[in-house]
Design a protein around this motif. Structure first.
Motif, PDB file in Angstrom:
ATOM      1  N   ASP A   1      -9.206 -39.423 -63.931  1.00 51.18           N
ATOM      2  CA  ASP A   1      -8.313 -38.519 -63.196  1.00 51.18           C
ATOM      3  C   ASP A   1      -7.065 -38.204 -64.014  1.00 51.18           C
ATOM      4  OD1 ASP A   1     -10.042 -38.385 -61.081  1.00 51.18           O
ATOM      5  OD2 ASP A   1      -9.010 -39.902 -59.868  1.00 51.18           O
ATOM      6  N   GLY A   2      -6.514 -39.231 -64.677  1.00 52.96           N
ATOM      7  CA  GLY A   2      -5.329 -39.021 -65.506  1.00 52.96           C
ATOM      8  C   GLY A   2      -5.603 -38.084 -66.672  1.00 52.96           C
ATOM      9  N   LEU A   3      -6.786 -38.218 -67.294  1.00 50.97           N
ATOM     10  CA  LEU A   3      -7.138 -37.357 -68.418  1.00 50.97           C
ATOM     11  C   LEU A   3      -7.371 -35.915 -67.966  1.00 50.97           C
ATOM     12  CD1 LEU A   3      -9.562 -39.763 -70.334  1.00 50.97           C
ATOM     13  CD2 LEU A   3      -7.272 -39.056 -71.047  1.00 50.97           C
ATOM     14  N   LYS A   4      -7.976 -35.760 -66.794  1.00 51.14           N
ATOM     15  CA  LYS A   4      -8.218 -34.413 -66.279  1.00 51.14           C
ATOM     16  C   LYS A   4      -6.904 -33.692 -65.962  1.00 51.14           C
ATOM     17  CE  LYS A   4     -12.766 -35.324 -64.219  1.00 51.14           C
ATOM     18  NZ  LYS A   4     -13.533 -35.415 -62.953  1.00 51.14           N
TER      19      LYS A   4
ATOM     20  N   LYS B   1     -13.792 -51.970 -64.869  1.00 50.92           N
ATOM     21  CA  LYS B   1     -14.068 -51.794 -63.451  1.00 50.92           C
ATOM     22  C   LYS B   1     -14.164 -50.317 -63.111  1.00 50.92           C
ATOM     23  CE  LYS B   1     -11.369 -55.944 -62.303  1.00 50.92           C
ATOM     24  NZ  LYS B   1     -10.188 -56.452 -61.541  1.00 50.92           N
ATOM     25  N   GLU B   2     -14.916 -50.013 -62.046  1.00 52.45           N
ATOM     26  CA  GLU B   2     -15.062 -48.631 -61.607  1.00 52.45           C
ATOM     27  C   GLU B   2     -13.733 -48.035 -61.172  1.00 52.45           C
ATOM     28  OE1 GLU B   2     -18.076 -47.823 -58.812  1.00 52.45           O
ATOM     29  OE2 GLU B   2     -19.667 -48.848 -59.913  1.00 52.45           O
ATOM     30  N   SER B   3     -12.910 -48.847 -60.515  1.00 52.87           N
ATOM     31  CA  SER B   3     -11.611 -48.342 -60.053  1.00 52.87           C
ATOM     32  C   SER B   3     -10.732 -47.938 -61.237  1.00 52.87           C
ATOM     33  CB  SER B   3     -10.904 -49.410 -59.212  1.00 52.87           C
ATOM     34  OG  SER B   3     -10.730 -50.615 -59.958  1.00 52.87           O
ATOM     35  N   GLU B   4     -10.801 -48.714 -62.331  1.00 54.38           N
ATOM     36  CA  GLU B   4     -10.037 -48.373 -63.528  1.00 54.38           C
ATOM     37  C   GLU B   4     -10.557 -47.080 -64.148  1.00 54.38           C
ATOM     38  OE1 GLU B   4     -10.507 -51.746 -66.023  1.00 54.38           O
ATOM     39  OE2 GLU B   4      -9.075 -52.989 -64.945  1.00 54.38           O
ATOM     40  N   LEU B   5     -11.881 -46.891 -64.100  1.00 56.68           N
ATOM     41  CA  LEU B   5     -12.469 -45.684 -64.666  1.00 56.68           C
ATOM     42  C   LEU B   5     -12.029 -44.446 -63.896  1.00 56.68           C
ATOM     43  CD1 LEU B   5     -14.384 -44.242 -66.592  1.00 56.68           C
ATOM     44  CD2 LEU B   5     -16.261 -44.771 -65.010  1.00 56.68           C
ATOM     45  N   GLU B   6     -12.026 -44.530 -62.587  1.00 55.70           N
ATOM     46  CA  GLU B   6     -11.621 -43.390 -61.770  1.00 55.70           C
ATOM     47  C   GLU B   6     -10.185 -42.989 -62.063  1.00 55.70           C
ATOM     48  OE1 GLU B   6     -12.333 -44.487 -57.747  1.00 55.70           O
ATOM     49  OE2 GLU B   6     -14.517 -44.552 -57.962  1.00 55.70           O
ATOM     50  N   SER B   7      -9.302 -43.981 -62.152  1.00 60.37           N
ATOM     51  CA  SER B   7      -7.899 -43.702 -62.433  1.00 60.37           C
ATOM     52  C   SER B   7      -7.732 -43.097 -63.824  1.00 60.37           C
ATOM     53  CB  SER B   7      -7.083 -44.995 -62.309  1.00 60.37           C
ATOM     54  OG  SER B   7      -5.748 -44.784 -62.678  1.00 60.37           O
ATOM     55  N   LEU B   8      -8.476 -43.627 -64.791  1.00 59.58           N
ATOM     56  CA  LEU B   8      -8.380 -43.138 -66.171  1.00 59.58           C
ATOM     57  C   LEU B   8      -8.856 -41.692 -66.282  1.00 59.58           C
ATOM     58  CD1 LEU B   8      -8.043 -43.487 -69.235  1.00 59.58           C
ATOM     59  CD2 LEU B   8     -10.321 -44.507 -69.290  1.00 59.58           C
TER      60      LEU B   8
ATOM     61  N   ASP C   1     -20.407 -38.909 -68.700  1.00 60.76           N
ATOM     62  CA  ASP C   1     -20.772 -37.784 -67.832  1.00 60.76           C
ATOM     63  C   ASP C   1     -19.531 -37.073 -67.300  1.00 60.76           C
ATOM     64  OD1 ASP C   1     -23.509 -38.084 -68.090  1.00 60.76           O
ATOM     65  OD2 ASP C   1     -23.666 -39.473 -66.402  1.00 60.76           O
ATOM     66  N   GLU C   2     -18.573 -37.844 -66.831  1.00 58.25           N
ATOM     67  CA  GLU C   2     -17.393 -37.245 -66.202  1.00 58.25           C
ATOM     68  C   GLU C   2     -16.524 -36.513 -67.226  1.00 58.25           C
ATOM     69  OE1 GLU C   2     -15.224 -39.368 -63.320  1.00 58.25           O
ATOM     70  OE2 GLU C   2     -16.907 -40.597 -62.648  1.00 58.25           O
ATOM     71  N   LEU C   3     -16.386 -37.085 -68.420  1.00 56.56           N
ATOM     72  CA  LEU C   3     -15.607 -36.402 -69.455  1.00 56.56           C
ATOM     73  C   LEU C   3     -16.329 -35.146 -69.946  1.00 56.56           C
ATOM     74  CD1 LEU C   3     -14.316 -39.443 -71.566  1.00 56.56           C
ATOM     75  CD2 LEU C   3     -13.034 -38.070 -69.921  1.00 56.56           C
ATOM     76  N   PHE C   4     -17.653 -35.216 -70.032  1.00 55.23           N
ATOM     77  CA  PHE C   4     -18.426 -34.048 -70.451  1.00 55.23           C
ATOM     78  C   PHE C   4     -18.286 -32.915 -69.443  1.00 55.23           C
ATOM     79  CE2 PHE C   4     -22.494 -31.704 -70.430  1.00 55.23           C
ATOM     80  CZ  PHE C   4     -22.460 -31.196 -71.728  1.00 55.23           C
ATOM     81  N   GLU C   5     -18.375 -33.260 -68.161  1.00 60.16           N
ATOM     82  CA  GLU C   5     -18.237 -32.240 -67.119  1.00 60.16           C
ATOM     83  C   GLU C   5     -16.826 -31.653 -67.086  1.00 60.16           C
ATOM     84  OE1 GLU C   5     -19.418 -34.237 -63.593  1.00 60.16           O
ATOM     85  OE2 GLU C   5     -21.539 -34.394 -64.174  1.00 60.16           O
ATOM     86  N   ALA C   6     -15.822 -32.456 -67.487  1.00 61.97           N
ATOM     87  CA  ALA C   6     -14.440 -31.974 -67.513  1.00 61.97           C
ATOM     88  C   ALA C   6     -14.120 -31.223 -68.808  1.00 61.97           C
ATOM     89  CB  ALA C   6     -13.483 -33.141 -67.348  1.00 61.97           C
ATOM     90  N   GLY C   7     -15.076 -31.184 -69.740  1.00 58.33           N
ATOM     91  CA  GLY C   7     -14.849 -30.483 -71.002  1.00 58.33           C
ATOM     92  C   GLY C   7     -13.909 -31.199 -71.943  1.00 58.33           C
TER      93      GLY C   7
ATOM     94  N   ASN D   1      -0.827 -45.879 -78.399  1.00 59.16           N
ATOM     95  CA  ASN D   1      -1.096 -46.228 -77.006  1.00 59.16           C
ATOM     96  C   ASN D   1      -0.580 -45.113 -76.100  1.00 59.16           C
ATOM     97  OD1 ASN D   1      -0.640 -47.387 -74.318  1.00 59.16           O
ATOM     98  ND2 ASN D   1      -1.199 -49.323 -75.274  1.00 59.16           N
ATOM     99  N   PRO D   2      -1.371 -44.670 -75.120  1.00 56.08           N
ATOM    100  CA  PRO D   2      -0.897 -43.571 -74.253  1.00 56.08           C
ATOM    101  C   PRO D   2       0.371 -43.919 -73.493  1.00 56.08           C
ATOM    102  CG  PRO D   2      -2.894 -44.592 -73.368  1.00 56.08           C
ATOM    103  CD  PRO D   2      -2.725 -45.108 -74.751  1.00 56.08           C
ATOM    104  N   GLU D   3       0.553 -45.194 -73.144  1.00 56.81           N
ATOM    105  CA  GLU D   3       1.766 -45.603 -72.442  1.00 56.81           C
ATOM    106  C   GLU D   3       2.996 -45.431 -73.321  1.00 56.81           C
ATOM    107  OE1 GLU D   3       1.786 -46.223 -69.298  1.00 56.81           O
ATOM    108  OE2 GLU D   3      -0.387 -45.980 -69.227  1.00 56.81           O
ATOM    109  N   PHE D   4       2.801 -45.572 -74.625  1.00 53.25           N
ATOM    110  CA  PHE D   4       3.911 -45.411 -75.569  1.00 53.25           C
ATOM    111  C   PHE D   4       4.428 -43.978 -75.538  1.00 53.25           C
ATOM    112  CE2 PHE D   4       5.268 -44.333 -79.950  1.00 53.25           C
ATOM    113  CZ  PHE D   4       6.352 -45.189 -80.050  1.00 53.25           C
ATOM    114  N   LEU D   5       3.512 -43.013 -75.525  1.00 48.62           N
ATOM    115  CA  LEU D   5       3.935 -41.620 -75.477  1.00 48.62           C
ATOM    116  C   LEU D   5       4.565 -41.277 -74.128  1.00 48.62           C
ATOM    117  CD1 LEU D   5       1.089 -39.625 -77.278  1.00 48.62           C
ATOM    118  CD2 LEU D   5       3.304 -40.330 -78.172  1.00 48.62           C
ATOM    119  N   LYS D   6       3.951 -41.758 -73.046  1.00 47.32           N
ATOM    120  CA  LYS D   6       4.463 -41.444 -71.707  1.00 47.32           C
ATOM    121  C   LYS D   6       5.889 -41.965 -71.529  1.00 47.32           C
ATOM    122  CE  LYS D   6      -0.017 -41.418 -69.342  1.00 47.32           C
ATOM    123  NZ  LYS D   6      -0.864 -42.098 -68.343  1.00 47.32           N
TER     124      LYS D   6
END
Length: 515
Positions: free
Chosen positions: A413-416, A404-411, A242-248, A374-379
């Motif tokens: 937010d980072g993608l947005k 976990k929900e906390s991990e999802l929120e952080s993930l 849902d969150e990724l869909f809403e963020a396009g 891995n995204p950390e590799f690029l960062k």
């Protein structure tokens, strides 16, 4: 409550058992013919900084849709070089005497495209590229595209005075106040002085490969989540969708297959969630089943198991568009013909724990193959946070699904907030075929057996009231129940009488002792 919990545990055990891959007979797979490259290496560099660079090179080549044959100098067969028009030589050792090797003899007359990775280029290659090599052990900063890595040890520097030469990246030597190219290429010839796995040099080589292979196809970034099982937190997966869909943000989920018990409620919930994910602009891929090294050979066919799972997805209106697997599957005759034969599109993850069944030195090439990173590799190597242009090849930024929900929120937010633009996997052509179903994508649409599918789906609850084991017909149930009760009464009376005899005997013995 306890009984319901025990049923849930049983369901998880059954589903987990169906995820494990047994050994099965081999069948043939058929994929379109794609360009081929021969890799010849002197050593895999085990225990050195070069360890893993051949595997990394093979995964890069796969992302350019190239069939790869890799073999060591020691195993090279005389005349093999005549079958290839493109050769990559990887030199990880400097003490190897090769003048008498069959490969060295064939190399003298080789006229095809040649890419050399190693400290000392061949004389013919140095002449063709006009290389001027300096053997100076220095520390330099490597930069290429939007990426940079500081303070790496470089034993050789080189440059070329040829005007037609194409230079890649920059090695800036602070101690000398000068800069040198990381790699060079001109037509059919290219030179890379070093390549190490999980460093910026791995990415830098991809820029060279694209031009050397004459690859002109436009590349993209894709967002991928893997390690998704029927017993994952499915509500969390729906929320992420849902969150990724809403963020396009379009995304891909690589889901583990289930081969048995596909009529259980746990499986139905899994299917309902995947259908909902698909409705939120998510794309479904089938991830390779878990390979267990200790499993016994069973009378099962991986081919039919994979086909069954794909058909189960199709029956629920879910259209998988490819497969996600570790790279070693594409170098195994067994896995290629049995597990990968349905797909023309794959994502090849780095090998974590290769367990081969029928290993070969030749890969299976696919018309679409994403390079997983891995995204950390690029960062780690990003010079700044500006808009990141796609790498030379189609690239999957890969995450393990959160727990976990906390991990999802952080993930999320980072993608947005990310400057990376992710492409929709469905906009490209992908096809999956079984005997019963043909599933594919056409210009952003999902097609099942020639019918365009709508992507609308809602949350569907699956009842937990389910009989996991059907009860057989019972005969003489009342008679056996009465009989059991009679036996229990007889046994109880016998125990009472026996205890009575013990008490009487004890008293008689005690009186005799007093006398």
């Amino acid at each position: 409550m306890r009984r319901k919990h025990s049923w849930n545990v049983m369901v998880l055990v059954l589903l987990i058992s169906s995820l494990v891959l047994p050994a099965v007979p081999v069948q043939a797979a058929d994929h379109p013919s794609l360009p081929s490259v021969l890799i010849v290496y002197d050593s895999l560099g085990m225990g050195t900084k070069h360890e893993g660079n051949v595997e990394a090179l093979k995964r890069l080549l796969a992302s350019f849709r190239v069939q790869v044959t890799a073999e060591s100098v020691d195993s090279y067969t005389a005349g093999s070089l005549n079958n290839y028009s493109k050769l990559i030589e990887v030199r990880n050792r400097s003490d190897l005497l090769e003048e008498q090797s069959e490969f060295f003899k064939d190399l003298q007359s080789y006229q095809g495209d040649f890419l050399y990775i190693g400290e000392r280029p061949r004389d013919k290659l140095a002449q063709m590229l006009g290389l001027q090599v300096q053997a100076v052990q220095k520390v330099a900063d490597l930069s290429i595209g939007p990426f940079a890595e500081k303070s790496i040890s470089v034993p050789y520097f080189f440059d070329s005075k040829q005007a037609e030469i194409r230079r890649y990246g920059t090695l800036k030597v602070q101690a000398l106040g000068t800069s040198y190219p990381y790699a060079v290429q001109r037509g059919a010839y290219a030179y890379v002085p070093f390549m190490e796995r999980d460093t910026l040099s791995e990415i830098a080589v991809s820029y060279v490969l694209k031009d050397w292979l004459q690859e002109d196809q436009k590349s993209h970034y894709f967002l991928v989540f893997k390690e998704i099982y029927p017993f994952s937190d499915l509500s969390l997966l729906e929320r992420m969708s849902d969150e990724l869909f809403e963020a396009g943000i379009p995304f891909i989920v690589s889901v583990h297959p289930v081969f048995n018990n596909t009529d259980y409620p746990a499986m139905k919930r899994y299917m309902n969630t995947l259908k909902y994910v698909q409705s939120r602009n998510g794309t479904v891929l089938v991830e390779a089943p878990v390979v267990a090294s200790t499993i016994q050979d069973l009378d099962r066919s991986l081919y039919h198991q994979m086909e069954h799972f794909i058909d189960v997805l199709a029956q629920d209106g879910i259209v998988p568009l490819g497969m996600g697997t570790e790279m070693y599957w594409s170098y195994d005759e067994h896995y290629v013909s049995e597990g990968m034969a349905f797909f023309d599109s794959v994502i090849l993850f780095p090998d974590a724990r290769p367990i081969y069944k029928a290993k070969r030195n030749r890969s299976e090439a696919f018309p679409s193959s994403l390079y997983s990173v891995n995204p950390e590799f690029l960062k780690r190597y990003l010079a700044d946070d500006r808009l990141i242009k796609p790498l030379p090849m189609d690239t999957a930024i890969t995450f393990n699904f959160v727990e976990k929900e906390s991990e999802l929120e952080s993930l999320v937010d980072g993608l947005k907030n990310s400057w990376i633009t992710f492409e929709d996997y469905k906009t490209e052509a992908h096809s999956v075929k079984t005997e019963t179903n043909e599933l594919k994508s056409e210009r952003g649409s999902l097609v099942l057996n020639g019918v365009n599918l709508g992507i609308q789906a809602s949350h569907v609850e699956t009842s937990s009231d389910y009989v996991y084991k059907q009860h057989g017909q019972k005969s003489f149930e009342t008679w056996f129940t009465v009989q059991n009760k009679i036996f229990i009464v007889i046994i109880f009376i016998t125990l009472v009488v026996f205890c009575g005899f013990l008490i009487i005997g004890y008293r008689m013995y005690k009186r005799k002792f007093y006398k």
